[in-house]
Each structure stands twice: as C-alpha cells, then as structure tokens.
Design a protein around this motif. Structure first.
Motif, mmCIF file in Angstrom:
data_model
loop_
_atom_site.group_PDB
_atom_site.id
_atom_site.type_symbol
_atom_site.label_atom_id
_atom_site.label_comp_id
_atom_site.label_asym_id
_atom_site.label_seq_id
_atom_site.Cartn_x
_atom_site.Cartn_y
_atom_site.Cartn_z
ATOM 1 N N ILE A 141 -4.874 11.682 1.296
ATOM 2 C CA ILE A 141 -4.277 13.018 0.875
ATOM 3 C C ILE A 141 -5.666 14.148 0.722
ATOM 4 O O ILE A 141 -5.179 15.582 0.779
ATOM 5 C CB ILE A 141 -3.949 13.012 -0.456
ATOM 6 C CG1 ILE A 141 -4.937 12.410 -1.623
ATOM 7 C CG2 ILE A 141 -2.645 12.364 -0.493
ATOM 8 C CD1 ILE A 141 -4.448 12.374 -2.993
ATOM 9 N N PHE A 142 -6.903 13.576 0.820
ATOM 10 C CA PHE A 142 -8.183 14.395 0.798
ATOM 11 C C PHE A 142 -9.161 14.021 1.920
ATOM 12 O O PHE A 142 -9.230 13.026 2.279
ATOM 13 C CB PHE A 142 -8.786 14.489 -0.604
ATOM 14 C CG PHE A 142 -7.792 15.037 -1.651
ATOM 15 C CD1 PHE A 142 -7.185 16.259 -1.843
ATOM 16 C CD2 PHE A 142 -7.674 14.126 -2.746
ATOM 17 C CE1 PHE A 142 -6.578 16.545 -2.682
ATOM 18 C CE2 PHE A 142 -6.630 14.517 -3.850
ATOM 19 C CZ PHE A 142 -6.112 15.724 -4.100
ATOM 20 N N VAL A 143 -9.651 15.036 2.544
ATOM 21 C CA VAL A 143 -10.929 14.881 3.394
ATOM 22 C C VAL A 143 -11.962 15.849 2.910
ATOM 23 O O VAL A 143 -11.758 17.235 3.071
ATOM 24 C CB VAL A 143 -10.511 15.360 4.966
ATOM 25 C CG1 VAL A 143 -11.587 14.811 5.785
ATOM 26 C CG2 VAL A 143 -9.502 14.254 5.452
ATOM 27 N N LEU A 189 0.872 -1.186 -0.030
ATOM 28 C CA LEU A 189 -0.014 -0.107 0.176
ATOM 29 C C LEU A 189 0.899 1.141 -0.138
ATOM 30 O O LEU A 189 0.479 2.225 0.115
ATOM 31 C CB LEU A 189 -0.795 -0.010 1.334
ATOM 32 C CG LEU A 189 -1.998 -0.958 1.371
ATOM 33 C CD1 LEU A 189 -2.761 -0.965 2.426
ATOM 34 C CD2 LEU A 189 -2.753 -1.207 0.189
ATOM 35 N N THR A 190 2.169 1.096 -0.121
ATOM 36 C CA THR A 190 3.092 2.097 0.040
ATOM 37 C C THR A 190 2.789 3.216 -1.265
ATOM 38 O O THR A 190 3.051 2.837 -2.412
ATOM 39 C CB THR A 190 4.582 1.929 0.097
ATOM 40 O OG1 THR A 190 4.823 0.980 1.230
ATOM 41 C CG2 THR A 190 5.456 3.171 0.241
ATOM 42 N N GLY A 191 2.486 4.331 -1.131
ATOM 43 C CA GLY A 191 2.115 5.519 -2.134
ATOM 44 C C GLY A 191 0.815 5.434 -2.468
ATOM 45 O O GLY A 191 0.402 6.277 -3.236
ATOM 46 N N CYS A 192 -0.174 4.213 -2.026
ATOM 47 C CA CYS A 192 -1.556 4.545 -2.512
ATOM 48 C C CYS A 192 -2.187 5.797 -1.857
ATOM 49 O O CYS A 192 -1.834 6.102 -0.760
ATOM 50 C CB CYS A 192 -2.291 3.344 -1.882
ATOM 51 S SG CYS A 192 -2.120 1.525 -2.975
ATOM 52 N N SER A 193 -3.092 6.372 -2.490
ATOM 53 C CA SER A 193 -3.747 7.458 -1.942
ATOM 54 C C SER A 193 -5.043 7.535 -1.751
ATOM 55 O O SER A 193 -5.815 6.432 -2.349
ATOM 56 C CB SER A 193 -3.492 8.755 -2.894
ATOM 57 O OG SER A 193 -4.077 8.293 -3.983
ATOM 58 N N ILE A 194 -5.697 8.126 -0.471
ATOM 59 C CA ILE A 194 -6.920 7.965 -0.094
ATOM 60 C C ILE A 194 -7.719 9.314 0.090
ATOM 61 O O ILE A 194 -7.291 10.299 0.375
ATOM 62 C CB ILE A 194 -7.042 7.261 1.407
ATOM 63 C CG1 ILE A 194 -6.063 6.171 1.429
ATOM 64 C CG2 ILE A 194 -8.068 7.090 1.931
ATOM 65 C CD1 ILE A 194 -5.725 5.556 2.781
ATOM 66 N N ILE A 195 -8.845 9.195 -0.358
ATOM 67 C CA ILE A 195 -9.923 10.590 0.169
ATOM 68 C C ILE A 195 -10.734 9.777 0.904
ATOM 69 O O ILE A 195 -11.360 8.811 0.920
ATOM 70 C CB ILE A 195 -10.252 10.912 -1.266
ATOM 71 C CG1 ILE A 195 -11.505 12.325 -0.916
ATOM 72 C CG2 ILE A 195 -11.127 9.957 -2.075
ATOM 73 C CD1 ILE A 195 -11.913 12.970 -2.191
ATOM 74 N N LEU A 196 -11.096 10.736 2.268
ATOM 75 C CA LEU A 196 -12.031 10.409 3.014
ATOM 76 C C LEU A 196 -13.445 11.182 2.653
ATOM 77 O O LEU A 196 -13.347 12.688 2.621
ATOM 78 C CB LEU A 196 -11.546 10.610 4.547
ATOM 79 C CG LEU A 196 -10.756 9.787 5.188
ATOM 80 C CD1 LEU A 196 -10.588 10.230 6.587
ATOM 81 C CD2 LEU A 196 -11.398 8.356 5.073
ATOM 82 N N VAL A 197 -14.546 10.669 2.585
ATOM 83 C CA VAL A 197 -15.660 11.547 2.033
ATOM 84 C C VAL A 197 -16.560 11.219 3.417
ATOM 85 O O VAL A 197 -17.160 10.244 3.659
ATOM 86 C CB VAL A 197 -16.477 10.878 1.021
ATOM 87 C CG1 VAL A 197 -17.824 11.682 0.883
ATOM 88 C CG2 VAL A 197 -15.473 10.964 -0.184
#
Length: 358
Positions: free
Chosen positions: A213-215, A184-192
């Motif tokens: 990276i985003f919320v 998962l190193t480098g995978c990016s996540i957004i929380l909605v």
C-alpha cells in the motif's frame, strides 16, 4: 554411425556446460516450436522428436536410425534456424539409450535444475511434449517415455523433500510471513527503499494475497515509478515512520550508512498498533533496522543474513535428498526398459542391444 535400427538419443545445451551468452542465441519461444520441430526432424533425420527450450537449457529428445545424423545435425539445425555460425555441438551433451532415459527422468524430477528441486521444469517439459505430440512428432516410444518421466517426477516429489523449503531470500520471507500471519490475504506492506530484492519480495508476498500500500524512497520520483508498477501509493520519505502503525509487513532496502528504523523511532508509533504483529524484513547492507526493535513484543525482525541462512539450510536439505530421489527413479527406468524390450519387434533387436549397452 548409421544403423538400420532405432536409437533413443537426446541432449543439447545446458547451464552446466554452456554459458548464458551461448544459450540465449539459440533459445526458442513456445510459438516457434512447431516450425522448429519440422526443421529439426528434417535436418537430424528423426522418426520422433521433442524440443525443449528454457532459460537454463535448449535440448531435444528423439528416436532415430542414424546416430551420426543426429549428433552432427543438432548443431546444423541450431545454426540454420537461428542464423548463427557457431559450433554449438561442441558445447552440447548427447545421451543415448539408458543414459537418455535417466537424463529425462532426473530432469523432470528437478534434479538437474540450476535450482535443485524446482518444479517449473516439469511444466515446461509437459508443454514441449504436448506441442510435439500435437504436431505428430511423438509416437510409440516418446509418448511412453515422456509419460513415464512424468510418473517418475510425481513419485519423487510426493515421496521426498526435494521441493520443500524455499531457497531464495524472497521466498523465505514469504514463508516466514505465512508462519506469522497465517493466510496473507489482506496483509498490508510498506516498502522503504526501491531495491530490486525488496521489489521481488513484495511481489512474492502479493502473489499470496498481501497488498503493497505504501512505497517510500529518499528520491520521491523512484518511489512514484515503483508504486505505479505494483499499484501502491508513493509517499514522501519523511512520512514513512508514521505509516508503520497501519501496516503488517515492512520491507527495507535503502543504501543508507546508518539505521533508518531505530527502536526510538518505532516506539513513537508501536502503541497505535493495538498489539498486532509487525514483520520487519531488512534486506539492506549495512542494515537499515536496529536489531533492538525486537525488544518490543509482537515485533519480528529478519535481516538478509537471517533469510539467507534459512535458504542455505533448505538447499542443503534438498541436496541431501538427491540420492534418495535417484533410487526412487531407478524402478521407473527399469519399468520403461522392460516395456521397451517386450514391445520392440524382431527387426529392432539390434536396437535393444544398443539400448542395453549405452
């Protein structure tokens, strides 16, 4: 009951016999162990002793020559140290002889944990033992007993499935993400949404190397607050759909009464992903994500029931291993007992008989 012999005795307060409102009154921090051990030894008249305090239990393991002093002294010790006037001994379980050995070995192996098979308890036992050893509170019997328990735990964990398979929603989500992306190193996540479960899931993914990276939240201030805690960028609610093209994992947990991510909304951005997999984790009830989004290739969507079903099955698999674990532990108990019989001196022959009968 007072004897001129040694008795192996342990026990205390645990989650299955005492509520958290009680246990939290007598919890010990690791830095309190040295002072508490000295007091426990004096009040309970111990020759050897180890004190263990976790979120699920406050227990002791000891060698003594006066079982009554230990049984009565345990409650006295807790009352005196914590300045609480409560009959803690009434909610405590006391184990002697072989029952004490079996209890410790099963505890170290994760069989007596609230989450069966969890591994944290072994580290907590090792820490408690080392602190007691450094204070001179463990000698011949407890040193050998605890080392034998660690050996039993190693055998159980390496020879069974008791620790395998995640049994929390957030851990299952991490497992699925690893199957999809590999590392998962480098995978990016957004929380909605800024729900507690989604935050826990995001943190679990972060520990494996992913980056939040985003919320996004309907209330921007909440998104900003959470983004500071997890080192992400808070974005306005209206912008989150356009950011989907840039992330690998989306975790959604809003309180909306309708889908916030529809097939049509996703279609506007899916083409910019260049065929990269998109893992959607829907933790909301009602659901946030339209199941029809899985019509797109490389889009994988799991809702909270999907994750819980996997977690429940993993728990059943763990519980099915308990009997096997106990069978593996039994030879370790017998080996320790054999050593005890061989090493005990003649003046403790009564202790051996007590140990066998207990």
């Amino acid at each position: 009951m007072s004897y001129n012999m040694r008795v192996l005795v342990g026990g205390g307060l645990a989650f299955d016999t005492s509520p958290i409102e009680l246990r939290e009154q007598v919890a010990f921090r690791a830095e309190e162990y040295p002072q508490a051990l000295s007091l426990m030894k004096d009040i309970m008249h111990l020759e050897e002793g180890v004190l263990l305090s976790t979120c699920n239990r406050v227990e002791f393991f000891s060698v003594c020559k006066n079982l009554d002093a230990v049984s009565k002294g345990w409650g006295q010790f807790l009352r005196f140290y914590h300045k609480k006037n409560f009959p803690f001994e009434s909610y405590s379980q006391i184990y002697t002889g072989k029952y004490c050995i079996s209890h410790l070995f099963e505890l170290a192996s994760g069989l007596k944990s609230m989450v069966v098979g969890e591994t944290e308890i072994l580290g907590q036992l090792k820490e408690a033992y080392m602190i007691a050893k450094e204070r001179g509170m463990t000698q011949k019997y407890l040193n050998r007993l605890f080392q034998a328990s660690f050996s039993a735990a190693k055998s159980v964990r390496s020879s069974t499935w008791i620790t395998r398979g995640s049994i929390s929603v957030s851990a299952v989500a991490v497992d699925l993400a690893e199957k999809l992306f590999g590392k998962l190193t480098g995978c990016s996540i957004i929380l909605v949404g800024a729900g507690a479960v989604s935050e826990a899931t995001a943190r679990a993914l972060q520990k494996k190397g992913a980056n939040v990276i985003f919320v996004a939240n309907r209330t921007y201030e909440k998104a900003l607050e959470l983004s500071k805690e997890i080192e992400a960028e808070a974005i306005p609610w209206s912008e989150f759909p356009s950011r989907i093209a840039k992330v690998d994992i989306l975790i959604s947990s809003t309180s909306a009464p309708h889908y916030v991510i529809t097939k049509e909304k996703l279609a506007a951005h899916i083409g910019r992903r260049a065929g990269r997999p998109l893992f959607l984790i829907d933790l909301a009830v009602p659901r946030d994500i339209d199941p029809a989004v899985e019509d797109f290739e490389e889009v994988y969507c799991y809702n909270i029931d999907d994750l819980q079903t996997i977690a429940d099955q993993n728990l059943k698999d763990r519980l099915a291993e308990v009997d096997k674990c106990k069978r593996l532990i039994e030879p370790h108990i017998e080996r320790f007992y054999s050593w005890l019989v061989e090493s005990i001196n003649s003046q403790d022959s009564q202790f051996i008989r007590n140990f066998r009968m207990a």
